[in-house]
Structures are given as structure tokens and as C-alpha cells.
Enzyme design. Sequence first.
Site, PDB file in Angstrom:
ATOM      1  N   ASP A  32       0.676  -1.045   0.155  1.00 25.63           N
ATOM      2  CA  ASP A  32      -0.131  -0.109   0.146  1.00 25.63           C
ATOM      3  C   ASP A  32       0.709   1.208   0.119  1.00 25.63           C
ATOM      4  O   ASP A  32       1.338   1.267   0.805  1.00 25.63           O
ATOM      5  CB  ASP A  32      -0.773  -0.092   1.393  1.00 25.63           C
ATOM      6  CG  ASP A  32      -2.075   1.213   1.190  1.00 25.63           C
ATOM      7  OD1 ASP A  32      -2.428   1.510   0.587  1.00 25.63           O
ATOM      8  OD2 ASP A  32      -2.602   1.755   1.780  1.00 25.63           O
ATOM      9  N   ASN A  81      -9.878  -2.827  -7.521  1.00 23.07           N
ATOM     10  CA  ASN A  81      -9.282  -1.924  -8.817  1.00 23.07           C
ATOM     11  C   ASN A  81      -9.849  -1.492  -9.939  1.00 23.07           C
ATOM     12  O   ASN A  81      -8.784  -0.891 -10.586  1.00 23.07           O
ATOM     13  CB  ASN A  81      -7.811  -2.815  -8.405  1.00 23.07           C
ATOM     14  CG  ASN A  81      -6.880  -2.110  -7.060  1.00 23.07           C
ATOM     15  OD1 ASN A  81      -5.869  -2.818  -6.838  1.00 23.07           O
ATOM     16  ND2 ASN A  81      -7.255  -1.146  -6.245  1.00 23.07           N
TER      17      ASN A  81
END
Length: 254
Positions: A32, A81
Amino acid sequence: MGENILYKIYEWYISRDLKPEKMPKHIAIIMDGNRRFSKLQGNIDVVKGHEIGVDTLEKVLDWSIELGIEIITAYAFSTENFNRPQHEVEGLMNLFVKNFKRLVTHEKIHKNEVRVKVVGRTELLPDNVKEAIQEAEEATKHYKKRLFNLAIGYDGRLEIIDSFKKIISEVQAGRITVDDVDEDLVSKNLYTEGLDDPNLIIRTSGEERLSGFLLWQSSYSELYFCETLWPELRKVDFIRAIRSYQARDRRFGV
């Protein structure tokens, strides 16, 4: 120059007490911070941030080989995503194609006998990405020493649902009964079939959640949250996570 020497000394200092016998066999990583990194660098193209993130992942694989860690599973792209801006999604798909093709002949991959595998709903990916994945998996399928998993088109809840669907089909076909359904059977029908559950899960960027990553497999995993953004992860950050893991008293089920 001086800073580099000091860093190397510190890297040695914090790694000197690592215990090989307590090294995690399987580390899973939530990578991340690529987008945040892009903004902090003067708002560079977000795809560039992901590209730097790929370099970090390659370093992590090197460190893992050096430390004797057998399995790395990295969360590269979730099903959610796909909802990101088209430019970013297309950029990521291009990075996947480029880097999976690199893995086919990658010297370190073959020298260290690393098997490459992708877990997730790969049918959702563009054809050129699926072809590149197949090439990398085919080129390394005979290796058994180390495993490098990439979770792409992945969602932990969907993985569990897909496992249940397979089991229901087996029951309906009469090949198994409801009484045969247990934890082992569910695990055997997950995307990670036959894989040891992760001992340690690392998430970068300061967020403290799993975001749907390996929900079934993480039941007894140790969790480590790191403030560093993924593209800026250093070897000392990685070693700190392993030191934290080795210092814990693991009590399964308590």
C-alpha cells in the site's frame, strides 16, 4: 556517502539477532502507498508510482531469498481496483505484461529456483496479461524451492464464495457428502490450494486493515503494520517486521 555507511551499519545491527530457526516460512504483503507516494513526489503520474513499487517488490524478493524465506505472496491488484481511473488501470495492466515477461528469463528467478504463480480471478484480466502470466508460470512451474505468489484480480470474500461453489458442485454430483465438508476441504478449493497459510502479513503505508486479503488463510497470521509507503520500503523496515514476528509468543486459537 557517510549516510550510506551509517545505514549499512544499522542494517547489520538490527539483523544480527535474527534467528534462522524462527524465520517465517510464508510472508504475505499488502503493498500500500504507491498512489500516495506519487502525490508526495510533486504529483508525478500515478503509474510511475506503481512502477517504482515494482522495483520495491523485486528488492523484497531478493531480501527474502537472502533470509531463507520460502514463500512470498503480494497483493498486487484487487477486483475493486478495476474501478480506478482508466489511465491507472491500463498502466497497471501494461506493467503486469512487461514484468511477467521479464520473469520468464529473469536470472535471479531461475538461479534461485523461484516458482511464479498468480492467484485470483484471472479471467477478468485482459488477454495480453493472461498470456504473460501463463508464460511466467510455465517457465517456472518445475521449481519447488521457493514460491512467489501475486494476487491479481483478487478478493478474499469472492475466493471463499468460489471455494463454496466448487464444494457445492461436488456434493450435487455425488462425489462427496455434506459431512465431508471441513476446513481442509475449503482450503483445498481456495485459489491458494496446497499452500501453507502465511505466518506473517505485512501492510505498508500506516493503514491497519486487511482489505479483503487472504481472509480465510490469515486466521492465525501475525500482523505487522508499517508506516512507510510501499515504494520507500527499505530492508531495515522488512527486517523490523521479521524481528517483531520472532519476538511474539504465538498462541494459536487464543
